[in-house]
Design an enzyme around this catalytic site. Structure first.
Site, short mmCIF file in Angstrom:
data_model
loop_
_atom_site.label_atom_id
_atom_site.label_comp_id
_atom_site.label_asym_id
_atom_site.label_seq_id
_atom_site.Cartn_x
_atom_site.Cartn_y
_atom_site.Cartn_z
N GLY A 12 -5.61 -2.63 -5.19
CA GLY A 12 -4.41 -2.64 -4.36
C GLY A 12 -4.26 -3.97 -3.65
O GLY A 12 -3.81 -4.97 -4.23
N ASN A 44 -2.30 -2.66 -8.74
CA ASN A 44 -1.29 -1.72 -8.22
C ASN A 44 -0.64 -2.39 -7.02
O ASN A 44 -1.22 -2.44 -5.94
CB ASN A 44 -1.98 -0.40 -7.81
CG ASN A 44 -1.00 0.57 -7.18
OD1 ASN A 44 0.20 0.32 -7.15
ND2 ASN A 44 -1.52 1.68 -6.66
N TRP A 45 0.56 -2.93 -7.25
CA TRP A 45 1.23 -3.68 -6.18
C TRP A 45 1.85 -2.78 -5.11
O TRP A 45 2.42 -3.28 -4.13
CB TRP A 45 2.34 -4.56 -6.78
CG TRP A 45 1.82 -5.79 -7.48
CD1 TRP A 45 0.53 -6.26 -7.50
CD2 TRP A 45 2.60 -6.73 -8.24
NE1 TRP A 45 0.46 -7.42 -8.25
CE2 TRP A 45 1.72 -7.73 -8.71
CE3 TRP A 45 3.95 -6.82 -8.58
CZ2 TRP A 45 2.14 -8.81 -9.48
CZ3 TRP A 45 4.38 -7.89 -9.36
CH2 TRP A 45 3.48 -8.88 -9.80
N SER A 89 -10.71 -0.81 -2.04
CA SER A 89 -11.22 -2.01 -1.38
C SER A 89 -12.06 -2.91 -2.29
O SER A 89 -13.05 -3.50 -1.85
CB SER A 89 -12.00 -1.64 -0.11
OG SER A 89 -11.13 -1.04 0.83
N HIS A 139 -1.67 9.02 -7.99
CA HIS A 139 -2.26 8.19 -6.94
C HIS A 139 -2.36 8.99 -5.65
O HIS A 139 -1.46 9.78 -5.33
CB HIS A 139 -1.43 6.91 -6.73
CG HIS A 139 -2.17 5.90 -5.90
ND1 HIS A 139 -2.21 5.99 -4.53
CD2 HIS A 139 -2.92 4.84 -6.25
CE1 HIS A 139 -2.97 4.99 -4.07
NE2 HIS A 139 -3.41 4.28 -5.09
N GLU A 151 -1.78 8.24 -2.69
CA GLU A 151 -0.63 8.09 -1.78
C GLU A 151 0.50 9.02 -2.20
O GLU A 151 1.22 9.56 -1.36
CB GLU A 151 -0.19 6.62 -1.74
CG GLU A 151 -1.18 5.79 -0.91
CD GLU A 151 -1.37 4.35 -1.36
OE1 GLU A 151 -0.53 3.83 -2.10
OE2 GLU A 151 -2.41 3.76 -0.98
P1 13P Z 1 -7.00 -1.16 -2.07
O1 13P Z 1 -7.56 -2.05 -3.15
O2 13P Z 1 -6.01 -1.82 -1.17
O3 13P Z 1 -8.07 -0.44 -1.34
O4 13P Z 1 -6.13 -0.02 -2.83
C1 13P Z 1 -6.70 0.65 -3.89
C2 13P Z 1 -5.67 1.43 -4.55
O5 13P Z 1 -5.08 2.34 -3.98
C3 13P Z 1 -5.30 1.05 -5.94
O6 13P Z 1 -4.52 2.03 -6.54
#
Ligand code: 13P
Length: 247
Positions: free
Chosen positions: A231, A8-9, A210, A94, A96
């Protein structure tokens, strides 16, 4: 059960970063028993698809779709538009989108209903906040999210459906959930999934939050983990490829 390594960019990549990413990415071997999916910003989906060309080992996904099929929705991308751009996957829900753009489980339910009528494979994100985690209500929170998102949806059993468990407190913090937590939450979720999945579809359960080159192998040892939604570590081609190689 299929395995997935999904990037997921988010909103990290512009065209020059995408160009450097692909400098040698496509020359690598992608022969493992694990599907690779790249999810660029929607404005770059066609661009990335051209770079990927006809490489069958790399799939493209969208980071979201509108819950509406068409109409006066400024800034939105419809399901039909992402299909025209040859996306085979689509992230919905998601955290976010939920936290920063006020998306609800009901909105995500509408998106899933649309995706379910097509061949585009949904990547449905669920996860609890730090507060919910510390209050010990992770399981009911996740169960409610799943039941609301899958409410009244008769799953299309000719394709996979992907659920990504992403604890919100582990996203972008560099602090993944520990192995015991991932194991027990995934085991719990697999049981809930069996209850909502009357069509016996292949529902793959991924972990996100993470994930990096150092913790990936250990997390993949958990039977209930069918792959990753990644991410920050996915926007560096070397890091993403090293994680893929742990499968
Ligand atoms: P990170 O890998 O940066 O923690 O993000 C995870 C994420 O939100 C993938 O959708």
């Amino acid at each position: 059960m299929n395995k997935y390594c999904i990037a997921n960019w988010k909103m990290y990549m512009d065209k020059s970063k995408i160009d450097s990413y692909f400098e040698d990415f496509l020359h690598r071997d992608f022969n493992l028993d694990c599907k690779v999916v790249l999810c660029p910003s929607s404005i770059h989906i066609d661009y990335v698809n051209k770079l990927v060309d006809n490489n069958n080992n790399i799939n493209i996904g969208s980071q979201d779709i509108s819950e509406f099929e068409s109409g006066a929705y400024t800034g939105e991308n419809s399901l039909n538009m992402i299909i025209e751009s040859n996306c085979d996957y689509c992230i919905i829900g998601h955290s976010e989108r939920r936290q920063l753009f006020s998306e609800s489980d009901a909105n995500i339910n509408n998106k899933l209903r649309l995706l379910n009528q097509t061949n585009v494979i949904p990547i449905v994100c669920i996860g609890e906040t730090l507060d919910e985690n510390e209050s010990g209500i992770t399981r009911p929170v996740l169960e409610n999210q799943l039941k609301r998102i899958f409410n009244n949806i008769d799953l299309n059993n000719s394709k996979d459906c992907i659920i990504a468990y992403e604890p919100i407190w582990a996203i972008g913090t560099g602090k993944s959930a520990d192995i015991e937590t991932i194991y027990s939450v995934h085991k719990f979720l697999k049981n809930i999934i069996n209850e909502i999945n009357t069509n016996n579809c292949n529902i793959c359960l991924l972990y996100g939050g993470s994930v990096n080159e150092d913790n990936a192998a250990e997390i993949l040892e958990i039977n209930e983990v069918d792959g990753f939604l990644i991410g920050s570590a996915s926007i560096i081609a070397d890091k993403f490829y090293n994680i893929y190689n742990k499968f």
